[in-house]
Design a protein around this motif. Structure first.
Motif, short mmCIF file in Angstrom:
data_model
loop_
_atom_site.label_atom_id
_atom_site.label_comp_id
_atom_site.label_asym_id
_atom_site.label_seq_id
_atom_site.Cartn_x
_atom_site.Cartn_y
_atom_site.Cartn_z
N ALA A 1 0.84 -1.21 0.00
CA ALA A 1 0.00 0.00 0.00
C ALA A 1 0.86 1.25 0.00
CB ALA A 1 -0.93 -0.02 1.21
N ALA A 2 1.93 1.26 0.81
CA ALA A 2 2.82 2.42 0.87
C ALA A 2 3.46 2.69 -0.49
CB ALA A 2 3.89 2.22 1.94
N LEU A 3 3.88 1.63 -1.16
CA LEU A 3 4.50 1.82 -2.48
C LEU A 3 3.49 2.31 -3.51
CD1 LEU A 3 6.94 -1.22 -2.71
CD2 LEU A 3 7.47 1.14 -2.12
N ALA B 1 14.03 2.77 -3.44
CA ALA B 1 14.43 3.66 -2.34
C ALA B 1 15.48 4.67 -2.81
CB ALA B 1 14.98 2.84 -1.17
N ALA B 2 16.49 4.19 -3.52
CA ALA B 2 17.60 5.06 -3.93
C ALA B 2 17.16 6.16 -4.87
CB ALA B 2 18.69 4.21 -4.59
N PHE B 3 16.22 5.88 -5.74
CA PHE B 3 15.79 6.87 -6.72
C PHE B 3 14.65 7.76 -6.22
CE2 PHE B 3 18.02 4.06 -9.69
CZ PHE B 3 18.79 5.00 -10.34
N GLY B 4 14.28 7.62 -4.96
CA GLY B 4 13.24 8.49 -4.43
C GLY B 4 11.93 8.34 -5.17
N ALA B 5 11.53 7.10 -5.43
CA ALA B 5 10.37 6.82 -6.28
C ALA B 5 9.06 7.36 -5.71
CB ALA B 5 10.25 5.32 -6.52
N GLY B 6 8.99 7.60 -4.42
CA GLY B 6 7.76 8.14 -3.84
C GLY B 6 7.53 9.60 -4.17
N ARG B 7 8.55 10.26 -4.68
CA ARG B 7 8.41 11.67 -5.08
C ARG B 7 7.84 11.78 -6.49
NH1 ARG B 7 13.90 11.88 -2.66
NH2 ARG B 7 13.58 12.68 -0.57
N LEU C 1 4.90 11.17 -8.66
CA LEU C 1 3.46 10.93 -8.57
C LEU C 1 3.08 10.18 -7.30
CD1 LEU C 1 2.58 9.95 -12.27
CD2 LEU C 1 2.35 12.19 -11.17
N GLY C 2 3.72 10.56 -6.21
CA GLY C 2 3.46 9.92 -4.93
C GLY C 2 3.24 10.92 -3.82
N LEU C 3 2.75 10.43 -2.70
CA LEU C 3 2.46 11.30 -1.56
C LEU C 3 3.71 11.83 -0.86
CD1 LEU C 3 -0.55 9.40 0.05
CD2 LEU C 3 -0.59 11.44 -1.41
N ASP C 4 4.86 11.20 -1.07
CA ASP C 4 6.07 11.68 -0.41
C ASP C 4 6.41 13.12 -0.80
OD1 ASP C 4 6.49 9.44 1.12
OD2 ASP C 4 7.94 8.53 -0.24
N ALA C 5 6.13 13.50 -2.02
CA ALA C 5 6.38 14.88 -2.45
C ALA C 5 5.54 15.86 -1.64
CB ALA C 5 6.08 15.04 -3.94
N ASN D 1 12.30 18.56 11.01
CA ASN D 1 13.01 17.33 11.40
C ASN D 1 13.53 16.66 10.13
OD1 ASN D 1 12.27 17.12 14.40
ND2 ASN D 1 10.31 17.46 13.40
N GLY D 2 14.65 17.16 9.66
CA GLY D 2 15.20 16.70 8.39
C GLY D 2 15.39 15.20 8.28
N TRP D 3 15.61 14.53 9.41
CA TRP D 3 15.81 13.08 9.38
C TRP D 3 14.57 12.35 8.85
CZ3 TRP D 3 12.51 10.02 12.13
CH2 TRP D 3 11.78 10.62 13.14
N LEU D 4 13.40 12.96 8.95
CA LEU D 4 12.18 12.32 8.44
C LEU D 4 12.22 12.15 6.92
CD1 LEU D 4 9.42 14.12 10.58
CD2 LEU D 4 10.15 11.72 10.73
N ARG D 5 13.01 12.99 6.24
CA ARG D 5 13.12 12.86 4.78
C ARG D 5 13.74 11.53 4.37
NH1 ARG D 5 15.64 16.46 1.44
NH2 ARG D 5 13.99 16.18 -0.06
N TYR D 6 14.51 10.92 5.28
CA TYR D 6 15.12 9.62 4.96
C TYR D 6 14.07 8.51 4.87
CZ TYR D 6 19.66 11.74 5.66
OH TYR D 6 20.77 12.52 5.54
N LEU D 7 12.91 8.73 5.48
CA LEU D 7 11.83 7.75 5.41
C LEU D 7 11.01 7.92 4.15
CD1 LEU D 7 10.52 7.96 9.08
CD2 LEU D 7 12.28 6.45 8.16
N LEU D 8 11.05 9.14 3.60
CA LEU D 8 10.28 9.49 2.42
C LEU D 8 11.15 9.31 1.19
CD1 LEU D 8 8.74 12.77 3.85
CD2 LEU D 8 7.78 10.48 3.95
N GLY D 9 10.51 9.42 0.05
CA GLY D 9 11.34 9.42 -1.17
C GLY D 9 10.96 8.37 -2.12
#
Length: 182
Positions: A103-105, A151-157, A159-163, A174-182
């Motif tokens: 679901a997350a992907l 993960a490496a290519f930031g695929a969630g950005r 057409l995804g909700l991570d953007a 909290n910049g560290w949260l960006r490591y969970l996104l992408g």
């Protein structure tokens, strides 16, 4: 060695004193998106099937597969199969983990975290399904690499909700949260 200035579609990484550099094709974003959606669909479907069928049990797999295939982690798999609290955990974690990762992907939300856990599951499946008769690379290994690429290519950005999530104030503070996104 000459240094290049990173521009559009250029990526570069340095690891252990070695620098690799590449230039992505303009269609690369579509293929990264396709990988994310493919793995999301596969994992969501697998997890939902296990949840809806009820009574998923990993005991037989954990207890038998590693003992019969020359697995280098046979002892670990046997421990997992013979430790009731851990087996109870796995019986919930596998179907729900697959469904949540999928679901997350599909949504492109907390993509790096989902892809990390997907890669971890595929690593465990790789060792559980151990067979090197045709070499060390099999489907489980390939899927693990697909998760890592997502993960490496930031695929969630893409057409995804991570953007959208990255624009939240809590993420900016909290910049560290960006490591969970992408």
């Amino acid at each position: 060695m000459t240094q290049t200035t990173a521009g559009p579609n250029t990526f570069e990484s340095r690891l252990g004193g070695v620098t690799v550099r590449g230039k992505a094709h303009s269609l690369s974003a579509w293929f990264v998106l396709a990988l994310r959606l493919m793995m999301g669909y596969a994992f969501l479907g697998s997890g939902v099937d296990k949840i809806l069928s009820g009574g998923f049990s990993a005991g037989g797999y954990l207890g038998n597969v590693a003992a019969t295939n020359g697995n280098p982690l046979e002892g670990m798999f046997a421990w997992m199969a013979n430790t009731p609290w851990f087996l109870d955990f796995v019986n919930v974690a596998v179907p729900w983990g697959e469904a949540l990762i999928g679901a997350a992907l599909l949504l492109g939300a907390v993509t790096r975290l989902a892809a990390f856990f997907g890669a971890f599951m595929m690593l465990l499946f790789y060792f559980g399904n151990w067979s090197v008769g045709h070499g060390y690379v099999n489907g489980d290994f390939a899927y693990m690499l697909v998760f890592l690429a997502v993960a490496a290519f930031g695929a969630g950005r893409i057409l995804g909700l991570d953007a959208i999530l990255e624009e939240l104030e809590v993420v900016k503070q909290n910049g560290w949260l960006r490591y969970l996104l992408g």
